[in-house]
Design a protein around this motif. Sequence first.
Motif, PDB file in Angstrom:
ATOM      1  N   ASN A  82       3.579  -1.125  -0.430  1.00 56.52           N
ATOM      2  CA  ASN A  82       4.424  -2.091  -1.135  1.00 56.52           C
ATOM      3  C   ASN A  82       5.792  -1.507  -1.467  1.00 56.52           C
ATOM      4  O   ASN A  82       6.806  -2.212  -1.397  1.00 56.52           O
ATOM      5  N   GLU A  83       5.845  -0.230  -1.821  1.00 56.66           N
ATOM      6  CA  GLU A  83       7.130   0.416  -2.123  1.00 56.66           C
ATOM      7  C   GLU A  83       8.013   0.495  -0.874  1.00 56.66           C
ATOM      8  O   GLU A  83       9.218   0.302  -0.952  1.00 56.66           O
ATOM      9  N   PHE A  84       7.423   0.793   0.275  1.00 54.78           N
ATOM     10  CA  PHE A  84       8.195   0.938   1.509  1.00 54.78           C
ATOM     11  C   PHE A  84       8.635  -0.398   2.092  1.00 54.78           C
ATOM     12  O   PHE A  84       9.703  -0.505   2.672  1.00 54.78           O
ATOM     13  N   ILE A 102      11.300  -8.583   2.042  1.00 58.05           N
ATOM     14  CA  ILE A 102      10.243  -7.884   2.779  1.00 58.05           C
ATOM     15  C   ILE A 102      10.819  -7.372   4.090  1.00 58.05           C
ATOM     16  O   ILE A 102      11.349  -8.144   4.877  1.00 58.05           O
ATOM     17  N   LYS A 103      10.683  -6.060   4.305  1.00 57.40           N
ATOM     18  CA  LYS A 103      11.086  -5.463   5.580  1.00 57.40           C
ATOM     19  C   LYS A 103       9.919  -5.642   6.547  1.00 57.40           C
ATOM     20  O   LYS A 103       8.777  -5.406   6.195  1.00 57.40           O
ATOM     21  N   TYR A 108       3.959  -6.717   7.507  1.00 56.47           N
ATOM     22  CA  TYR A 108       3.564  -6.817   6.098  1.00 56.47           C
ATOM     23  C   TYR A 108       2.485  -7.879   5.904  1.00 56.47           C
ATOM     24  O   TYR A 108       1.452  -7.615   5.289  1.00 56.47           O
ATOM     25  N   GLU A 109       2.722  -9.053   6.451  1.00 46.99           N
ATOM     26  CA  GLU A 109       1.758 -10.150   6.295  1.00 46.99           C
ATOM     27  C   GLU A 109       0.438  -9.839   7.003  1.00 46.99           C
ATOM     28  O   GLU A 109      -0.633 -10.182   6.511  1.00 46.99           O
ATOM     29  N   ARG A 113      -3.135  -9.619   5.145  1.00 48.34           N
ATOM     30  CA  ARG A 113      -4.224 -10.484   5.616  1.00 48.34           C
ATOM     31  C   ARG A 113      -5.467  -9.653   5.931  1.00 48.34           C
ATOM     32  O   ARG A 113      -6.592 -10.030   5.576  1.00 48.34           O
ATOM     33  N   ILE A 114      -5.266  -8.523   6.579  1.00 43.41           N
ATOM     34  CA  ILE A 114      -6.391  -7.638   6.905  1.00 43.41           C
ATOM     35  C   ILE A 114      -7.037  -7.137   5.615  1.00 43.41           C
ATOM     36  O   ILE A 114      -8.270  -7.126   5.491  1.00 43.41           O
ATOM     37  N   GLU A 115      -6.224  -6.736   4.638  1.00 45.80           N
ATOM     38  CA  GLU A 115      -6.761  -6.252   3.360  1.00 45.80           C
ATOM     39  C   GLU A 115      -7.593  -7.343   2.676  1.00 45.80           C
ATOM     40  O   GLU A 115      -8.715  -7.090   2.223  1.00 45.80           O
TER      41      GLU A 115
END
Length: 179
Positions: A82-84, A102-103, A108-109, A113-115
């Motif tokens: 999240n920091e990166f 969001i970079k 990121y998404e 989603r996997i998490e």
Amino acid sequence: MIKKLYVLTLISLLVFNISFSQDLLSYTTESSATERDNAEKKSPVFEFKAYPRDSYLNSITKEMAGEHLLGELIAKKIYLFNEFYTSEENLFPGNPATKTVIKKPVIYEAVKRIERDLKKSVKKGETSVSEASSILNTVLDVALNVQTEDTRDFEKAIQNAGNTKSKIDLFTKMVRLNY
């Protein structure tokens, strides 16, 4: 007339012979060429430079990372992720309101989603905590290391991957990190 037919046949045989001899010189046949093409289509391997993130992980405390269903290491990596990948920017000067930028939103998404799906799978009892933790650890390692790389092709592959299982396979089996 017979001479012309004979010469025409001879020329056509020579042309076909030359084209076949090129395949013989390279030891390829139509079937081996299609097998090679299919293998390349089935398993594209994305290679990225990788750097150990141990110094970052050691500086993150348990209070900063919080609790996570899959363990303390995953909690630290999620915090680092999240920091990166996110940053706060002012909407305009003088206004205290900010927006989150969001970079690489595709990556990121996909990781989020996997998490989420792995957490659901563990809660339902379909996957063990250690297996889900291992998968998410690998996915987070890839995501943390590709943040500064050119990932256009990788992002296209993520977008083309339909379900979470194929995205997990993409992150865990199709990416090679070079330390």
